[in-house]
Each structure stands twice: as structure tokens, then as C-alpha cells.
Design a protein around this motif. Structure first.
Motif, PDB file in Angstrom:
ATOM      1  N   ARG A  42       0.468   0.979 -10.225  1.00 53.39           N
ATOM      2  CA  ARG A  42       1.214  -0.149  -9.661  1.00 53.39           C
ATOM      3  C   ARG A  42       2.388   0.345  -8.813  1.00 53.39           C
ATOM      4  O   ARG A  42       2.650  -0.183  -7.724  1.00 53.39           O
ATOM      5  N   ILE A  43       3.086   1.349  -9.325  1.00 51.01           N
ATOM      6  CA  ILE A  43       4.234   1.900  -8.594  1.00 51.01           C
ATOM      7  C   ILE A  43       3.775   2.536  -7.286  1.00 51.01           C
ATOM      8  O   ILE A  43       4.359   2.302  -6.216  1.00 51.01           O
ATOM      9  N   ILE A  44       2.740   3.354  -7.362  1.00 49.42           N
ATOM     10  CA  ILE A  44       2.213   4.030  -6.167  1.00 49.42           C
ATOM     11  C   ILE A  44       1.747   3.003  -5.137  1.00 49.42           C
ATOM     12  O   ILE A  44       2.009   3.143  -3.936  1.00 49.42           O
ATOM     13  N   LEU A  45       1.064   1.968  -5.606  1.00 51.77           N
ATOM     14  CA  LEU A  45       0.584   0.931  -4.699  1.00 51.77           C
ATOM     15  C   LEU A  45       1.750   0.239  -3.994  1.00 51.77           C
ATOM     16  O   LEU A  45       1.712   0.020  -2.771  1.00 51.77           O
ATOM     17  N   LEU A  82       3.247   2.671  -1.389  1.00 55.00           N
ATOM     18  CA  LEU A  82       2.374   2.844  -0.236  1.00 55.00           C
ATOM     19  C   LEU A  82       2.415   1.626   0.678  1.00 55.00           C
ATOM     20  O   LEU A  82       2.342   1.748   1.908  1.00 55.00           O
ATOM     21  N   GLU A  83       2.531   0.435   0.090  1.00 54.73           N
ATOM     22  CA  GLU A  83       2.574  -0.786   0.890  1.00 54.73           C
ATOM     23  C   GLU A  83       3.810  -0.836   1.778  1.00 54.73           C
ATOM     24  O   GLU A  83       3.783  -1.430   2.853  1.00 54.73           O
ATOM     25  N   LYS A  84       4.887  -0.189   1.372  1.00 56.57           N
ATOM     26  CA  LYS A  84       6.105  -0.163   2.188  1.00 56.57           C
ATOM     27  C   LYS A  84       5.964   0.758   3.394  1.00 56.57           C
ATOM     28  O   LYS A  84       6.647   0.590   4.408  1.00 56.57           O
ATOM     29  N   ASN A  85       5.093   1.759   3.279  1.00 54.88           N
ATOM     30  CA  ASN A  85       4.825   2.691   4.378  1.00 54.88           C
ATOM     31  C   ASN A  85       6.127   3.260   4.949  1.00 54.88           C
ATOM     32  O   ASN A  85       6.336   3.314   6.174  1.00 54.88           O
ATOM     33  N   LYS A 121       8.926   6.269   5.604  1.00 60.16           N
ATOM     34  CA  LYS A 121       8.909   7.704   5.894  1.00 60.16           C
ATOM     35  C   LYS A 121       9.438   8.523   4.724  1.00 60.16           C
ATOM     36  O   LYS A 121       8.877   9.574   4.367  1.00 60.16           O
ATOM     37  N   ASP A 122      10.532   8.061   4.120  1.00 62.47           N
ATOM     38  CA  ASP A 122      11.125   8.797   3.001  1.00 62.47           C
ATOM     39  C   ASP A 122      10.177   8.841   1.797  1.00 62.47           C
ATOM     40  O   ASP A 122      10.119   9.854   1.084  1.00 62.47           O
ATOM     41  N   TYR A 123       9.473   7.759   1.576  1.00 63.17           N
ATOM     42  CA  TYR A 123       8.512   7.737   0.480  1.00 63.17           C
ATOM     43  C   TYR A 123       7.383   8.733   0.732  1.00 63.17           C
ATOM     44  O   TYR A 123       6.901   9.398  -0.189  1.00 63.17           O
ATOM     45  N   HIS A 124       6.960   8.844   1.990  1.00 65.23           N
ATOM     46  CA  HIS A 124       5.883   9.774   2.304  1.00 65.23           C
ATOM     47  C   HIS A 124       6.332  11.226   2.114  1.00 65.23           C
ATOM     48  O   HIS A 124       5.533  12.085   1.719  1.00 65.23           O
ATOM     49  N   ILE A 125       7.607  11.499   2.389  1.00 68.46           N
ATOM     50  CA  ILE A 125       8.140  12.839   2.116  1.00 68.46           C
ATOM     51  C   ILE A 125       8.080  13.122   0.617  1.00 68.46           C
ATOM     52  O   ILE A 125       7.712  14.221   0.182  1.00 68.46           O
ATOM     53  N   MET A 126       8.425  12.117  -0.174  1.00 69.39           N
ATOM     54  CA  MET A 126       8.359  12.251  -1.629  1.00 69.39           C
ATOM     55  C   MET A 126       6.917  12.455  -2.091  1.00 69.39           C
ATOM     56  O   MET A 126       6.651  13.275  -2.980  1.00 69.39           O
ATOM     57  N   PHE A 127       5.981  11.712  -1.486  1.00 68.93           N
ATOM     58  CA  PHE A 127       4.565  11.857  -1.834  1.00 68.93           C
ATOM     59  C   PHE A 127       4.086  13.284  -1.601  1.00 68.93           C
ATOM     60  O   PHE A 127       3.325  13.842  -2.401  1.00 68.93           O
ATOM     61  N   GLU A 138      -7.436   2.430   0.484  1.00 66.72           N
ATOM     62  CA  GLU A 138      -7.347   1.765   1.789  1.00 66.72           C
ATOM     63  C   GLU A 138      -6.004   2.045   2.456  1.00 66.72           C
ATOM     64  O   GLU A 138      -5.934   2.330   3.662  1.00 66.72           O
ATOM     65  N   LEU A 139      -4.919   1.955   1.698  1.00 73.46           N
ATOM     66  CA  LEU A 139      -3.585   2.198   2.251  1.00 73.46           C
ATOM     67  C   LEU A 139      -3.417   3.653   2.696  1.00 73.46           C
ATOM     68  O   LEU A 139      -2.755   3.929   3.702  1.00 73.46           O
TER      69      LEU A 139
END
Length: 269
Positions: free
Chosen positions: A37-40, A43-46, A48-54, A103-104
Motif C-alpha cells: 500500500r505504501i509503495i503504491l 509510486l502514484e505521486k511520481n 523525483k525524490d521518491y524515485h531517488i529513495m526507490f 503498471e505504475l
């Protein structure tokens, strides 16, 4: 056929550790759902900072491991005929999580996640173990909970694989590496040939229909590379023979029927 070579060992572990219990009491499943649920949501926010964390977290490797464990556990439930403790509603929720997350990832600009999932073998997992799985989920276990059941059995792994394959084809421009890996996997593992064999080996039944459903889903996408592979395996010829023998198939698989009729029209003109 078995889904995972480690299933027997896992089954022994679960039985000896008293871990097989109703889904609502399984803390491990609850924890995995919370993570998903958290990851989803992230990912929905898309962002940049989250993607660095990913990337630091290596989300691609984590998701491959989580999905694989979920598939393996479900395979145990199916093979041992204890689906009644893995409630159908929860399976549907799990599937929706996986499909939406995948999908995301396909739509997002983060290529590191996609590359890591490819490196972990997730595309091969989809096109071989999932798509080729003949393990059927017996919904008749739930006949006392549902007033009406339109079907008794379905193939959970294959159905999910088809959805993910379609998503890769739909999002090939945003995830070209996933698309290319899918084509390579299809060629390497003779994926289309094996689906064609289901049409010729079984003249009716769940396996036969599952192959027809697969081709009915991918044919209208008209991807040149995929069509080339299908022509190479003479899949269209087999489909034409089957549809010539059964008028009912034209009604239930309209995309295949439309393709066959268009081919006939092109030949006549």
C-alpha cells in the motif's frame, strides 16, 4: 505442474511451524500488504525524490522477491487443496496491488527500477512460470459464500501473466527495455509455441480456452515484432483451422475471429 521447485520444502516449513492459518490471522501477509500500500501510494505521486529513495532501496529487487514469494505461497495453497484458508477476496486484493504497482513502474521514468526487475528475472518469470502455469484455483471452495458462480476454476498465475504482458505491450514506448526483454524471453523460451501447443493438444477445456484467451488479447494490439513471432510459429494457421471447425469460437473470441475474416478479405481482394 508445480510452480516452484522449493514448494515442497516451503510446505514442510509451514506445516512444522504452524504457519498455515486463516489469512486474517497471518501477520506476514498483513505486513506485506502494508508495504505494498505504501509503495503504491508513493509510486502514484511520481515524485523525483521518491524515485531517488526507490533506487537506494532497490525497489526493483524488493518487488521481485515479494511477488515471487506471494506466487509461491499461493501455489502451495492450490496444490494442497487448502484454498479455503486463503480467502478469495484477499487473493483478488493482492493481484490488484501487483498489477497496479507494475503498471505504475512501466509508466514512470525511473529506468533503474525496470532494469533491476529485468536483471532479477521478472520478465522471464512472467513469460514462463506464470504464463505456463496450469495450476487452477478451485472457486467451488466458496460455494457457500457466493450465491452465484459463473465458473468453477480459473488459472490465477496465467491470468495475471497475461495482464502484465498486455501492460508491457501497451507501455512499450515508456518502457522499451521491458518490451525488448519480453520479446527476447518469448523467443528464448518458445512461449508462443507452447501456447499454440495447448490449442492442438487439448481440443477443449480450461487449458485450451486459456490459450485462446491469450491470443484473443494480444492479436488486436498488432505489434509487428509479436506478429512476426506468431507467423513464424504458424499460430494464425492453427487458429484458422480451429475457427473453421467451430462457429461458436467466433462469438466468444471476437478479436481472433476479426483477424481471420480480415485475412480472408485481404486474400479475396
Amino acid at each position: 505442474m508445480g510452480f516452484d521447485h522449493r514448494s515442497e520444502l516451503m510446505m514442510d516449513y509451514l506445516m512444522s511451524h504452524d504457519s498455515i492459518r486463516k489469512y486474517a490471522s497471518n501477520r506476514l501477509m498483513k505486513t506485506v500488504h502494508c508495504y505494498m500500500r505504501i509503495i503504491l501510494s508513493l509510486l502514484e505521486k511520481n515524485d523525483k525524490d521518491y524515485h531517488i529513495m526507490f533506487d537506494k532501496f532497490d525497489l526493483g529487487q524488493f518487488l521481485h522477491e515479494v511477488f515471487h514469494r506471494q506466487y509461491s505461497l499461493l501455489a502451495i495453497y492450490i496444490r494442497s487443496k487448502i484454498e479455503d484458508i486463503h480467502v478469495l477476496e484477499n487473493y483478488v486484493e493482492e493481484t490488484n496491488f501487483r498489477i497496479k504497482i507494475f503498471e505504475l513502474i512501466l509508466k514512470c521514468p525511473n529506468n533503474f527500477i525496470k532494469d533491476r526487475m529485468i536483471e532479477e528475472g521478472f520478465i522471464d518469470l512472467i513469460s514462463t512460470r506464470l504464463l505456463e502455469s496450469m495450476q487452477a484455483f478451485d472457486v467451488s471452495f466458496y460455494k457457500f459464500h457466493f450465491k452465484f458462480l459463473p465458473f468453477r476454476e480459473f488459472l490465477p498465475f496465467k491470468n495475471e501473466a497475461v495482464m502484465m504482458i498486455l501492460m508491457i505491450l501497451w507501455e512499450k514506448d515508456k518502457s522499451p527495455q521491458m518490451f525488448q526483454q519480453l520479446l527476447l524471453s518469448f523467443g528464448k523460451h518458445k512461449t508462443l509455441y507452447k501456447q499454440k501447443e495447448l490449442l492442438t493438444k487439448y481440443n477443449k477445456g480450461l487449458y485450451h480456452l486459456s490459450a485462446l484467451s491469450f491470443f484473443d488479447a494480444v492479436i488486436p494490439l498488432r505489434h509487428p515484432d509479436l506478429n512476426f513471432l506468431m507467423k513464424h510459429e504458424k499460430i494464425f494457421e492453427v487458429l484458422e483451422i480451429l475457427f473453421d471447425k467451430s462457429a461458436v469460437l467466433h462469438e466468444h473470441f471476437p478479436n481472433i475471429s476479426r483477424h481471420i475474416r480480415n485475412e480472408y478479405y485481404a486474400l479475396d481482394h
